[in-house]
Each structure stands twice: as C-alpha cells, then as structure tokens.
Design an enzyme around this catalytic site. Structure first.
Site, PDB file in Angstrom:
ATOM      1  N   ARG A 160       0.828  -1.222   0.000  1.00 54.05           N
ATOM      2  CA  ARG A 160       0.000   0.000   0.000  1.00 54.05           C
ATOM      3  C   ARG A 160       0.859   1.267   0.000  1.00 54.05           C
ATOM      4  NH1 ARG A 160      -1.206   2.537   5.082  1.00 54.05           N
ATOM      5  NH2 ARG A 160      -3.434   2.799   4.763  1.00 54.05           N
ATOM      6  N   ARG A 213       3.469  17.808   6.543  1.00 53.56           N
ATOM      7  CA  ARG A 213       4.440  17.326   7.539  1.00 53.56           C
ATOM      8  C   ARG A 213       5.628  16.662   6.859  1.00 53.56           C
ATOM      9  NH1 ARG A 213      -0.048  13.755   7.770  1.00 53.56           N
ATOM     10  NH2 ARG A 213       0.451  11.636   7.119  1.00 53.56           N
ATOM     11  N   SER A 214       6.675  16.439   7.656  1.00 54.78           N
ATOM     12  CA  SER A 214       7.856  15.755   7.155  1.00 54.78           C
ATOM     13  C   SER A 214       7.947  14.391   7.829  1.00 54.78           C
ATOM     14  CB  SER A 214       9.085  16.620   7.441  1.00 54.78           C
ATOM     15  OG  SER A 214      10.229  16.092   6.822  1.00 54.78           O
ATOM     16  N   GLN A 215       9.136  13.855   7.919  1.00 53.61           N
ATOM     17  CA  GLN A 215       9.418  12.591   8.605  1.00 53.61           C
ATOM     18  C   GLN A 215      10.845  12.686   9.151  1.00 53.61           C
ATOM     19  OE1 GLN A 215       8.841   9.100   6.119  1.00 53.61           O
ATOM     20  NE2 GLN A 215       7.287   8.315   7.519  1.00 53.61           N
ATOM     21  N   PRO A 281      -5.954  12.652   5.375  1.00 54.14           N
ATOM     22  CA  PRO A 281      -6.742  12.150   4.246  1.00 54.14           C
ATOM     23  C   PRO A 281      -6.585  10.643   4.010  1.00 54.14           C
ATOM     24  CG  PRO A 281      -5.791  14.235   3.684  1.00 54.14           C
ATOM     25  CD  PRO A 281      -5.221  13.874   5.024  1.00 54.14           C
ATOM     26  N   GLY A 314       7.402   9.321  12.322  1.00 56.54           N
ATOM     27  CA  GLY A 314       7.699   8.017  11.728  1.00 56.54           C
ATOM     28  C   GLY A 314       7.177   6.886  12.605  1.00 56.54           C
ATOM     29  N   ASP A 316       4.209   6.051  13.913  1.00 59.76           N
ATOM     30  CA  ASP A 316       2.760   6.213  14.011  1.00 59.76           C
ATOM     31  C   ASP A 316       2.127   4.835  14.071  1.00 59.76           C
ATOM     32  OD1 ASP A 316       4.012   6.388  11.408  1.00 59.76           O
ATOM     33  OD2 ASP A 316       2.046   6.675  10.535  1.00 59.76           O
ATOM     34  N   GLU A 523       7.395  -5.487   6.449  1.00 57.41           N
ATOM     35  CA  GLU A 523       7.580  -4.123   6.942  1.00 57.41           C
ATOM     36  C   GLU A 523       8.059  -4.107   8.391  1.00 57.41           C
ATOM     37  OE1 GLU A 523       3.723  -2.829   7.912  1.00 57.41           O
ATOM     38  OE2 GLU A 523       4.149  -0.706   7.630  1.00 57.41           O
ATOM     39  N   GLU A 538      -3.064   0.444  12.481  1.00 53.84           N
ATOM     40  CA  GLU A 538      -4.338   0.744  11.814  1.00 53.84           C
ATOM     41  C   GLU A 538      -4.477   0.141  10.417  1.00 53.84           C
ATOM     42  OE1 GLU A 538      -4.242   5.082  11.669  1.00 53.84           O
ATOM     43  OE2 GLU A 538      -3.529   4.997   9.604  1.00 53.84           O
TER      44      GLU A 538
HETATM   45  O1  LIG Z   1      -1.406   5.194   6.295  1.00 53.75           O
HETATM   46  C1  LIG Z   1      -1.048   5.372   7.616  1.00 53.75           C
HETATM   47  C2  LIG Z   1       0.342   5.944   7.785  1.00 53.75           C
HETATM   48  O2  LIG Z   1       1.260   5.175   7.018  1.00 53.75           O
HETATM   49  C3  LIG Z   1       2.603   5.609   6.915  1.00 53.75           C
HETATM   50  O3  LIG Z   1       3.335   5.199   8.072  1.00 53.75           O
HETATM   51  C4  LIG Z   1       3.915   3.924   8.077  1.00 53.75           C
HETATM   52  O4  LIG Z   1       4.513   3.554   6.843  1.00 53.75           O
HETATM   53  C5  LIG Z   1       5.575   4.409   6.362  1.00 53.75           C
HETATM   54  C6  LIG Z   1       6.089   3.787   5.086  1.00 53.75           C
HETATM   55  O5  LIG Z   1       6.748   2.586   5.326  1.00 53.75           O
HETATM   56  C7  LIG Z   1       6.681   4.551   7.412  1.00 53.75           C
HETATM   57  O6  LIG Z   1       7.577   5.533   7.000  1.00 53.75           O
HETATM   58  C8  LIG Z   1       6.091   4.944   8.775  1.00 53.75           C
HETATM   59  O7  LIG Z   1       7.128   4.905   9.715  1.00 53.75           O
HETATM   60  C9  LIG Z   1       5.013   3.920   9.129  1.00 53.75           C
HETATM   61  O8  LIG Z   1       4.501   4.165  10.418  1.00 53.75           O
HETATM   62  C10 LIG Z   1       2.749   7.101   6.695  1.00 53.75           C
HETATM   63  O9  LIG Z   1       4.093   7.504   6.844  1.00 53.75           O
HETATM   64  C11 LIG Z   1       1.859   7.895   7.637  1.00 53.75           C
HETATM   65  O10 LIG Z   1       1.983   9.272   7.417  1.00 53.75           O
HETATM   66  C12 LIG Z   1       0.436   7.424   7.390  1.00 53.75           C
HETATM   67  O11 LIG Z   1      -0.468   8.219   8.096  1.00 53.75           O
END
Ligand SMILES: OC[C@H]1O[C@H](O[C@H]2O[C@H](CO)[C@@H](O)[C@H](O)[C@H]2O)[C@H](O)[C@@H](O)[C@@H]1O
Length: 569
Positions: A160, A213-215, A281, A314, A316, A523, A538
């Site tokens: 995804r 936002r960033s990461q 979103p 990161g 989340d 992952e 989630e």
């Molecule tokens: O769709 C929900 C959330 O998904 C992402 O977070 C997760 O996947 C990312 C990609 O591998 C990773 O960088 C992150 O650490 C994971 O928790 C996304 O980055 C979120 O913003 C999003 O809401």
C-alpha cells in the site's frame, strides 16, 4: 494531569488547506466505507485513485449516484469508480532500473556461506519490483492526481506504500549502495531534494496530502553515504543549499523549542509539528472515528494535529506519544522533545559541516560544526539521564502563551520509559570526542541497553509495552535495528561490537525464516520469536519491503557471514 491532547499541548498553530481533489476523494472514501463496509477497507486506496477526467466532471457524476437509505449502492459505486478512475498505482509505472545487474561485481565479499549469498541476491533482485517512475499522465494532468510529479525514477517501500517515503528512503539508499546501484540511489535523493525546492521541506511521502508534515530527517545522511561511495562532488555541491534549507525548516518556527537549564543556559532543540488540524486524508475515516468521543470541535482539531504530528515522527503510532497508552486521543507528540529527532539533527549538522568542507566552503562548515556542538550540549543537558545511562524524551510541561516561549528544565519531565529511541544517539555519537567531554561512557550505555529488556530472541523491540499500536512491543522495525546495531558496532568498544554482531545475526535470521515461510520481506517483525512477522496498528501488515531489504543488505555487508554459520534459527 491532562486528559486529552487539547489541554495545553501547543496544538493551536498554522495549518495548510486541503486541495479540492483531496477533499473530494475523502468524500468518496467515506461513502465507500458506508457502501463496502469496514471489512478489509483501506481508506488510503481512495485518496490514491487517479482521475480519468477533470474533477468538476467527476464530481457532477458522483452527485448523481443513486442511494438507498442514504448509501450509494454497491453496483453504482463500483461502476462509478471503474469509469471515472484509473487503477490505483497506475500513476507510478514500473521502470527497470538501468544500473541493476543480477549479480553486482564485488557483491558482499564478506558473505562466505553460499545459502546466505543466494538469499542476499534474491533480496537484491527485489529492487527491480520496487522501482517505478511517475506516469506521463501525472505530468500532463497533475491536478488529477494526488501523486506528485517527481522528476526521477523512484524506489517505493511496497504494497500500500506505493509512493516514495522520506525516512524509508535512507535504508533503501543504504541497500542500493550495497547493490552498487549508485544512479538509482542518486535518483531517489534528487526526488527528495526536488521536494525541498518546491515545498521547503521533505514531505512525509510524495503525495499532495503528505505536504503538511515531514518525517525523520535523514537526507543529509543519504547524500553523505552516496558521496562516500561515489566521490561525486558535483552531486554533493548541488545538494548542499537545499539541505541547508531543510536544516532551517527543523530549526525555526514551531519545530524549534528553547529550554533553559538549571544553570540558566538556553538550549535550542527540535520537536515534531504538523501543519494540519483535520483528519489525515489517507486515514480520514479512522481518524474521525477516533475523534468521535471528543467533546468539542477544538478538541478534535487539537487531536488531528497530534495525529499528523505523530505521523511526522515516523512512529505512528506508539505509546511513546500518548499520555494514556490505552487511549489514542491522548496523543501529544508536539509536547515532546524526542531523543531520535535531535540525534538525527545532530547528525544533519555534522553532515552539513562535512559536505560544506568537501565543496570548499569553510565558513558554512564552521557554522554547522558550531551548531552541532550546541546541539550536543543541549542533548546532554536536557535529554541525557546519567542514572539510567541513556537519553530520554523530554515532556514540555506547558505551552505557556505561545509556542515561542522559553521552557524551564525540570528533571521530572524526562520520560523514564524505555524505548529503542533512547539508544539512537549512539549512532551519531563520535566515541573519540563526544564521550570524553561529557562523561558519557559507551560501556555504561551498553550495560543499560542489555538490562533494558528491549533485546529479545529475534531482535530489538520498539518499546516494552504492548499497546496494540504498531510502534510498540513486540514489533521490531528494520530502521531501529540498524541504527542501534551500527551505533554499538562503531562505538569503539569491543564488547559493544560483539553484541552488535549478535543482534545483526538475530535480525538477519528472522528476516530469512519469515521469507522462507511467507515468500516475502516484511515491513515489521515480532521480536519474540524467529520468523514471526509483526502486527498491530491501523492497517494490515505490508510486504515488499524497502527498508527491511536495505537493512539486511547493509548488515550483511558490514558483518559478512562465515561459511559454517547456520541461517535457520
Ligand atoms: O497510512 C497510515 C500511515 O502510514 C505511513 O506510516 C507507516 O509507513 C511508512 C512507510 O513505510 C513509514 O515511513 C512509517 O514509519 C510507518 O509508520 C505514513 O508515513 C503515515 O503518514 C500514514 O499516516
């Protein structure tokens, strides 16, 4: 004690406005949930759908869809989606990386065991499946796509996560460098630099809905790693001004916090802060449901900001950001000075000093060396805990009148819960200079890590608490394994290096065994047992997977694998 994110959490601040395409796709998403029901429903799919025609035409057709008891019928909605949208993922088309070869020259010279080599080559070959480029349609009709028109080929995490992500890219780049795919690694970085050019910072991911936002900031690290492998000074020189711009993003406005220590010295540190106070979103149906128990609109807005800010970390989501680990609405990410963010920024400053020196700008280099010294002082004064021999997140006790206000240090505000992040600064630590100055001893950190309870049979746990969130026990994540292992490995202590190798072996084995059982790289993994994959959170656990592949390759490059060591657990 504060019960919800709204209470004094500095949650009132600037917000970006949603673009019309995203607002419409969110309406479609919430209608789709009503029609299809919650089983296997992934809200992200709807905000990733590419439009075939202009938004106005699509919206008109949507308004005319037949409803029964207020819900669009299944056949009507299916017909509408098929006629007005391309397939999800069509916006990024498959692209064979030009620098991919089946077996790169000098690939993993320290891996002697043929079975491990064969598997490493399989992992290496996954880069082909994860390589994409933005479709011509996105360039021609950008307003019909949430995907951003990145200029160069990309490597995605997988499943995804069908677009480029910021911090994932660091481990993807590390893996690409092991695979000798230097041009592909540079292309990944050039895309992230392009995001700074357009938005002023690197986005969480390359979708318009991630622009708020960033990461975790690891772009300077990517540039430095590439430079070290290729010696490409032109590449480093081009990157430098944009990297400096990114440094400003993290050290100004709502990301910057000033704390006065007990001696009256002022320290500047950074925190996460998203410019957003509505549902994310990509997960709007979930966020609305979580917020539904909050009493007022302002409580909801504060919660949505915390959700987006937690996504910027990161992690989340995690009990790390929650005042009550059983209640997501107590997320308070903007009230925390995180250990890892500041460690990454310390590294950013050292990287900028290094890169500036390489391109011949002594003044810039000196400025960033000074900035790194100041952050080191700040981290030692505010985040280091000498009794626990680890760095601790710091809770901001109040927001006072506005977020620019100075905070007073209070040792009771250090969060003494154990998280993997408490050991991340070791990764950016210079064991020759930093330890002697501050009496922070690698041996003591090693002992505190060994006693922490984080290390399990199949890797390092994210925390000690099972909150059912994905960035908590019992999940182990490749990026966290890698920075902790690399931190101990390069710490100058023999005992720490030997533990690092032991942890690398555990991680490689669990990745391999899970690969044999499921046929995929994952992952996240469950660190309680070898070969077990992770869960919680989630969305359904994902496969692919960019950073896991990168970390396996990087660890194999660093430690090798002797002929006679088993790969099974
Ligand atoms: O769709 C929900 C959330 O998904 C992402 O977070 C997760 O996947 C990312 C990609 O591998 C990773 O960088 C992150 O650490 C994971 O928790 C996304 O980055 C979120 O913003 C999003 O809401």
């Amino acid at each position: 004690a504060m019960s919800s994110a709204a209470a004094g959490d500095c949650a009132v601040g600037p917000t970006e406005s949603s673009v019309p395409l995203v607002s419409f796709l969110q309406r479609l998403q919430s209608e789709a949930l009503k029609t299809f029901g919650p089983k296997s429903f992934d809200p992200k799919l709807y905000v990733d759908l590419p439009l075939k025609q202009d938004l106005v035409v699509t919206e008109e057709a949507f308004a005319k869809l037949q409803r029964v008891n207020g819900t669009i019928t299944l056949s009507e909605l299916e017909k509408f989606v098929n006629s007005f949208f391309g397939k999800v993922g069509d916006d990024l088309v498959y692209e064979e990386p030009k620098d991919f070869v089946l077996e790169p020259e000098e690939f993993l010279p320290k891996v002697k065991n043929p079975k491990v080599r064969a598997w490493a080559l399989q992992v290496h070959s996954i880069w082909k499946n994860l390589s994409r480029r933005v479709s011509d349609d996105v360039r021609e009709w950008p307003e019909r796509h949430t995907l951003l028109p990145l200029p160069e080929p990309v490597v995605i995490p997988g499943s995804r996560f069908r677009e480029i992500y910021y911090w994932d890219s660091y481990w993807i780049v590390r893996g690409l460098l092991v695979s000798k795919m230097y041009d592909t690694a540079k292309a990944v970085v050039n895309n992230l630099l392009w995001l700074i050019e357009v938005y002023g910072h690197v986005l969480n991911g390359a979708r318009v809905y991630y622009s708020n936002r960033s990461q975790p900031p690891l772009l300077t690290s990517m540039v430095r790693e590439i430079y070290m492998k290729t010696g490409d000074l032109v590449f480093a020189k081009k990157a430098l001004p944009l990297l400096i711009k990114e440094h400003l993003f993290w050290n100004s406005g709502f990301h910057r916090v000033v704390i006065q220590d007990l001696q009256g010295r002022e320290h500047s540190l950074s925190r996460h802060y998203a410019f957003w106070d509505t549902p994310r979103p990509e997960s709007a149906t979930i966020d609305k449901e979580s917020a539904s128990k909050l009493p007022s609109d302002s409580d909801k807005e504060a919660f949505y900001r915390q959700v987006a800010s937690a996504a910027e970390t990161g992690w989340d989501f995690s009990s790390r950001w929650m005042r009550d680990s059983s209640d997501l609405t107590t997320l308070s990410a903007t009230s925390i000075i995180p250990v890892d963010l500041n460690a990454y920024l310390y590294k950013m400053e050292l990287d900028l000093a290094f890169l500036a020196k390489k391109v011949g700008d002594a003044t810039i280099s000196k400025n960033f060396k000074e900035a790194s010294n100041a952050r080191l002082q700040a981290m030692t004064s505010i985040l280091w805990n000498a009794e626990m021999n680890q760095w601790l997140d710091y809770w901001l006790s109040s927001c006072a009148r506005d977020c620019e206000d100075k905070h007073q240090f209070d040792a009771r505000n250090q969060n003494d819960k154990i998280f993997a992040s408490n050991f991340i600064p070791l990764w950016t630590w210079n064991h020759k200079s930093d330890t002697s100055k501050h009496e922070i001893k690698v041996e003591n950190i090693l002992e505190s890590f060994q006693k922490s309870g984080l290390l399990r049979d199949a890797g390092i746990s994210t925390s000690l608490l099972n909150s059912s969130q994905q960035w908590d026990f019992p999940n182990g994540w490749a990026p966290l394994q890698h920075v902790i292992i690399e931190g101990f490995a390069n710490s100058g202590s023999k005992a720490a290096r030997s533990l690092a190798e032991d942890m690398a072996v555990r991680w490689i084995k669990t990745n391999y065994v899970a690969f044999v059982i499921t046929g995929a790289m994952h992952e996240k993994y469950d660190v309680q047992a070898c070969g077990k994959v992770g869960g919680g959170g989630e969305y359904k656990p994902q496969t692919g997977f960019g950073w896991s592949n990168g970390v396996v390759l990087a660890l194999l490059e660093e430690f090798g694998w002797p002929q006679d060591r088993e790969l099974e657990c």
